[in-house]
Design a protein around this motif. Structure first.
Motif, PDB file in Angstrom:
ATOM      1  N   THR A 161      91.549  91.861  86.826  1.00  0.00           N
ATOM      2  CA  THR A 161      92.179  92.143  88.108  1.00  0.00           C
ATOM      3  C   THR A 161      92.670  90.840  88.709  1.00  0.00           C
ATOM      4  O   THR A 161      91.917  89.864  88.786  1.00  0.00           O
ATOM      5  CB  THR A 161      91.179  92.802  89.076  1.00  0.00           C
ATOM      6  OG1 THR A 161      90.689  94.001  88.480  1.00  0.00           O
ATOM      7  CG2 THR A 161      91.822  93.133  90.409  1.00  0.00           C
ATOM      8  N   VAL A 204      93.110  88.571  91.530  1.00  0.00           N
ATOM      9  CA  VAL A 204      92.432  88.495  92.829  1.00  0.00           C
ATOM     10  C   VAL A 204      93.026  87.450  93.754  1.00  0.00           C
ATOM     11  O   VAL A 204      92.754  87.456  94.948  1.00  0.00           O
ATOM     12  CB  VAL A 204      90.912  88.226  92.681  1.00  0.00           C
ATOM     13  CG1 VAL A 204      90.228  89.409  92.028  1.00  0.00           C
ATOM     14  CG2 VAL A 204      90.638  86.949  91.926  1.00  0.00           C
ATOM     15  N   ARG A 207      89.866  88.129  87.663  1.00  0.00           N
ATOM     16  CA  ARG A 207      88.432  88.362  87.486  1.00  0.00           C
ATOM     17  C   ARG A 207      88.238  89.459  86.461  1.00  0.00           C
ATOM     18  O   ARG A 207      89.038  90.374  86.346  1.00  0.00           O
ATOM     19  CB  ARG A 207      87.770  88.823  88.794  1.00  0.00           C
ATOM     20  CG  ARG A 207      87.820  87.878  89.964  1.00  0.00           C
ATOM     21  CD  ARG A 207      87.010  86.629  89.809  1.00  0.00           C
ATOM     22  NE  ARG A 207      85.612  86.780  89.513  1.00  0.00           N
ATOM     23  CZ  ARG A 207      84.632  86.787  90.416  1.00  0.00           C
ATOM     24  NH1 ARG A 207      84.906  86.688  91.690  1.00  0.00           N
ATOM     25  NH2 ARG A 207      83.367  86.886  90.034  1.00  0.00           N
ATOM     26  N   PHE A 259      87.124  89.922  95.488  1.00  0.00           N
ATOM     27  CA  PHE A 259      87.998  91.083  95.607  1.00  0.00           C
ATOM     28  C   PHE A 259      88.305  91.318  97.084  1.00  0.00           C
ATOM     29  O   PHE A 259      87.424  91.236  97.924  1.00  0.00           O
ATOM     30  CB  PHE A 259      87.344  92.312  94.985  1.00  0.00           C
ATOM     31  CG  PHE A 259      87.212  92.192  93.494  1.00  0.00           C
ATOM     32  CD1 PHE A 259      88.253  92.537  92.671  1.00  0.00           C
ATOM     33  CD2 PHE A 259      86.048  91.701  92.937  1.00  0.00           C
ATOM     34  CE1 PHE A 259      88.139  92.414  91.294  1.00  0.00           C
ATOM     35  CE2 PHE A 259      85.910  91.576  91.567  1.00  0.00           C
ATOM     36  CZ  PHE A 259      86.974  91.929  90.750  1.00  0.00           C
ATOM     37  N   SER A 286      93.297  93.714  96.452  1.00  0.00           N
ATOM     38  CA  SER A 286      93.018  93.726  95.018  1.00  0.00           C
ATOM     39  C   SER A 286      92.064  94.843  94.596  1.00  0.00           C
ATOM     40  O   SER A 286      92.078  95.267  93.441  1.00  0.00           O
ATOM     41  CB  SER A 286      92.455  92.381  94.564  1.00  0.00           C
ATOM     42  OG  SER A 286      91.200  92.121  95.140  1.00  0.00           O
ATOM     43  N   GLU A 287      91.253  95.344  95.510  1.00  0.00           N
ATOM     44  CA  GLU A 287      90.246  96.347  95.162  1.00  0.00           C
ATOM     45  C   GLU A 287      90.822  97.610  94.522  1.00  0.00           C
ATOM     46  O   GLU A 287      90.257  98.117  93.544  1.00  0.00           O
ATOM     47  CB  GLU A 287      89.411  96.706  96.393  1.00  0.00           C
ATOM     48  CG  GLU A 287      88.194  97.535  96.095  1.00  0.00           C
ATOM     49  CD  GLU A 287      87.159  96.821  95.240  1.00  0.00           C
ATOM     50  OE1 GLU A 287      86.622  97.466  94.321  1.00  0.00           O
ATOM     51  OE2 GLU A 287      86.900  95.622  95.468  1.00  0.00           O
ATOM     52  N   ARG A 302      91.167  97.170  90.736  1.00  0.00           N
ATOM     53  CA  ARG A 302      89.981  96.713  89.998  1.00  0.00           C
ATOM     54  C   ARG A 302      89.801  97.589  88.759  1.00  0.00           C
ATOM     55  O   ARG A 302      89.801  98.808  88.846  1.00  0.00           O
ATOM     56  CB  ARG A 302      88.760  96.819  90.903  1.00  0.00           C
ATOM     57  CG  ARG A 302      87.563  96.105  90.395  1.00  0.00           C
ATOM     58  CD  ARG A 302      86.498  96.086  91.472  1.00  0.00           C
ATOM     59  NE  ARG A 302      85.342  95.358  90.991  1.00  0.00           N
ATOM     60  CZ  ARG A 302      84.406  94.873  91.789  1.00  0.00           C
ATOM     61  NH1 ARG A 302      84.484  95.036  93.074  1.00  0.00           N
ATOM     62  NH2 ARG A 302      83.392  94.231  91.290  1.00  0.00           N
TER      63      ARG A 302
END
Length: 105
Positions: free
Chosen positions: A30, A32, A47, A95, A99-100, A103
């Protein structure tokens, strides 16, 4: 489970764009963080699991090197396999609300 962080720094925007694109397409990571460091230097951070981050950084380096025309270049890269909580709380590698939703783990 601890997540690794991988960072690529470039000179110029096209190489960082190519690196970010390759990183998220080549591995389950992801994105971030993306930002301007200074003097046309850009950073991108991802990440994920250690093996995935290593694969993503390798792909990002290769893409960056292919996009180095007109003065753009790879400056540096680094992988931290297991950053401690105090590093995560201070540096922009956690995060976020942006960005969440993306994920992957």
């Amino acid at each position: 489970m601890p997540l690794a962080v991988g960072v690529i720094e470039t000179l110029g925007f096209p190489p960082v764009l190519a690196a970010a694109d390759a990183m998220v397409k080549s591995a389950e990571v992801t994105l971030v963080y993306y930002g301007l460091a200074e003097s046309a230097r850009f950073l991108v951070a991802v990440r994920g699991q250690v093996a995935e981050v290593k694969r993503a950084v390798e792909a990002g380096i290769e893409a960056c090197e292919q996009a180095q025309g007109d003065g753009g270049q790879l400056i540096t890269h680094y992988i931290v396999p297991n950053p401690p909580e105090n590093v995560e709380s201070v540096l922009p590698i956690h995060f976020t609300k942006k960005s969440e939703p993306f994920r992957v783990f």
